[in-house]
Design an enzyme around this catalytic site. Structure first.
Site, short mmCIF file in Angstrom:
data_model
loop_
_atom_site.label_atom_id
_atom_site.label_comp_id
_atom_site.label_asym_id
_atom_site.label_seq_id
_atom_site.Cartn_x
_atom_site.Cartn_y
_atom_site.Cartn_z
N SER A 164 0.28 -1.11 -0.04
CA SER A 164 0.04 -0.04 -0.32
C SER A 164 0.92 1.58 0.10
O SER A 164 0.88 2.02 -0.94
CB SER A 164 -0.93 -0.03 1.30
OG SER A 164 -1.24 1.18 1.61
N HIS A 216 -5.00 -4.60 -2.12
CA HIS A 216 -5.08 -2.67 -2.70
C HIS A 216 -5.15 -3.74 -4.09
O HIS A 216 -5.00 -2.70 -5.03
CB HIS A 216 -3.99 -2.27 -2.46
CG HIS A 216 -3.99 -1.58 -1.09
ND1 HIS A 216 -4.68 -0.83 -1.11
CD2 HIS A 216 -3.17 -2.31 -0.28
CE1 HIS A 216 -4.61 -0.18 0.51
NE2 HIS A 216 -3.88 -0.87 1.12
N LYS A 220 -12.51 -0.75 -0.89
CA LYS A 220 -11.25 -0.04 -1.29
C LYS A 220 -12.29 0.00 -2.50
O LYS A 220 -13.10 0.36 -2.71
CB LYS A 220 -9.89 -0.82 -0.80
CG LYS A 220 -9.58 -0.26 0.12
CD LYS A 220 -8.29 -0.64 0.57
CE LYS A 220 -7.75 -0.53 2.10
NZ LYS A 220 -6.64 -1.41 2.42
C1 LIG Z 1 -6.49 -1.58 4.48
C2 LIG Z 1 -5.54 -3.09 4.60
C3 LIG Z 1 -6.07 -3.56 5.25
C4 LIG Z 1 -7.31 -3.99 6.02
O1 LIG Z 1 -8.89 -3.68 5.07
P1 LIG Z 1 -10.43 -3.02 5.50
O2 LIG Z 1 -11.26 -3.66 5.07
O3 LIG Z 1 -9.73 -1.54 5.62
O4 LIG Z 1 -10.35 -3.10 7.24
C5 LIG Z 1 -5.33 -4.93 4.98
N1 LIG Z 1 -4.26 -5.43 4.25
C6 LIG Z 1 -3.94 -3.86 4.01
C7 LIG Z 1 -2.42 -4.28 3.35
C8 LIG Z 1 -4.16 -2.89 3.76
O5 LIG Z 1 -4.14 -2.23 3.27
#
Ligand SMILES: *Cc1c(COP(=O)(O)O)cnc(C)c1O
Length: 450
Positions: free
Chosen positions: A231, A259, A290
């Protein structure tokens, strides 16, 4: 170390923090003024401890200030930003709603429909009355997306990582988890919680991973935990090569595609789909929050593995199921992105555009093969300052990314262009960054040959 502007030193910090309060007031802490009863010197001063800890965060420039935003349906990435009685329009440039699916008509119609059909909440845990038909359909949709036997839904991506890794690590006797050094906090917490032996391998380094695998007896149960798109740097793991090693050393593979889902591959199943290696990954984990634009997390894997996690994971069992409307919205979003690549392609074009524009004015950003553009500032105070000024002077919202989310000295603005950003939005962003780069005396990359 680049020079600070003329009003440097303490003034710099003063102005920055002054701005911070002016722009977005921090959460008000309840001060300890009402306490009358004096305790002995040995007793813990809880409020004082909290205050001290927060003051230290502020001094380091790492105190998080949330922007109060109201997104405008049909006009993302526009939103109203509110601050101390003032309200105005801003453009969001750091959302993880990468494709604007949070405002897609199909998604909204599905959610309205489920809300009108079923009401607000699920009414229970999955085990006790909370498994609605929308949940069942969503899990079928997810399993199909990733070409797996089964899927399991969680309340968030964070919880799905934490609960799945926590459960597999705790329940498989003698399990060793090999974790990429840049794994997300939710994976790290899950592994830690499992109390399994943890080996951290160098980020995306196959040689280091193999060295660790070799050091373990073949009969030791192993799990390799990693992500596809990371990310904060936006780099991508060599998934196929990691699967080769996993097969050679009989390890399970656990891939966080948070992502990447919706974003890569012909049906938006992620980088493993794009690379043609989805069937080689044992557990694919993703989020609905996301690119899919809703909320929730999941894993997909074999029937047995999913049933095992369903049966033993506390973080799955003992919590209320997602609202049916959320599940219905997610189904609509996944279905749409399975058959439409229009959003993905438009997004990739925007990303290429912005990279080129930044290169044109020498603003440093990490070159990576993904859709994430990390613009490097390298100083927490300046990073926060630039973000504040973008918001205050230019109506542009980009949250500063500071320690501990990224290592100290690599503070950045993480920019995520989307198909819903216009050319005019981009002009404004690039102009503002150019001005602020000059004002803060930040280094520029050598410009492309003229
Ligand atoms: C955002 C994120 C998560 C968590 O996902 P959510 O649905 O926002 O709780 C898990 N792994 C990575 C790499 C993330 O960036």
């Amino acid at each position: 170390m680049p020079q600070l502007p003329s009003w440097s030193g303490k003034n710099w910090a003063g102005i920055v923090f002054g701005l911070e309060y002016a722009a977005c007031p921090p959460v008000r802490l309840r001060m300890d003024t009402e306490r009358t009863e004096k305790k002995g010197p040995e007793s813990m001063d809880y409020q004082g401890f909290f205050k001290e800890s927060l003051a230290q965060l502020r001094d380091e420039g790492n105190y998080r200030v949330f922007a109060d935003l109201e997104r405008h349906l049909g006009q993302f990435p526009k939103a109203t930003f509110r601050n101390a009685g003032d309200a105005r329009d801003v453009t969001i440039w750091c959302s993880n709603d990468y494709l604007g699916m949070g405002q897609h008509p199909d998604v909204l119609a599905a959610m309205h429909g489920a809300l009108d059909r079923c009401g607000a909440g699920a009414g229970g845990t999955r085990n006790i009355s909370g498994t609605t038909h929308d949940h069942v359909e969503l899990e079928i949709e997810l399993a199909d997306l990733h070409g797996k036997d089964a899927a399991l839904l969680f309340t968030s991506g964070y919880v799905s990582n934490w609960a799945t890794l926590g459960t597999l690590g705790a329940k498989i006797p003698g399990m060793v988890i090999l974790s990429d050094a840049l794994n997300h906090a939710s994976m790290i917490e899950g592994i830690r919680h499992s109390k399994a032996q943890r080996i951290v391998w160098k980020h995306n380094d196959l040689t280091d991973l193999e060295t660790h695998l070799q050091s373990l007896p073949l009969e030791t149960p192993k799990l390799i935990a990693f992500e596809s798109v990371y990310s904060m740097d936006g780099d991508i793991a060599p998934i196929g090569a990691i699967c080769d090693l996993a097969e050679k050393y009989n390890a399970l593979t656990y891939l966080d595609e948070v992502h990447a889902v919706g974003m890569y591959g012909p049906r938006g199943a992620g980088v493993a789909e794009r690379d043609g290696v989805m069937d080689r990954v044992d557990i694919i984990q993703g989020t609905l929050g996301k690119a899919f634009g809703v909320v929730g997390g999941y894993i997909t894997a074999s029937t047995e593995l999913v049933d095992f996690v369903r049966s033993f994971a506390s973080g799955f069992i003992f919590t209320t199921a997602l609202p049916p409307a959320v599940a219905a919205g997610a189904v609509a979003s996944i279905k749409h992105l399975k058959q439409s690549a229009v959003e993905r392609h438009a997004q990739q074009e925007r990303v290429a555009d912005l990279r080129q524009r930044l290169d044109g004015i020498g603003i440093p950003h990490i070159p990576n093969p993904s859709h994430i553009i990390p613009v490097m500032v390298g100083d927490p105070v300046k990073c926060k300052y630039i973000s504040d000024r973008l918001l205050a002077d230019h109506g542009i919202y980009i949250q500063p990314i500071n320690y501990p989310t990224v290592p100290k000295g690599t503070e950045r603005l993480r920019i995520t262009p989307s198909p819903v950003h216009t050319a005019a939005d981009m002009d404004r962003l690039v102009g503002a960054l150019e001005a602020l780069w000059a004002e803060c005396h930040l280094a520029r990359k050598p410009m492309a040959a003229q």
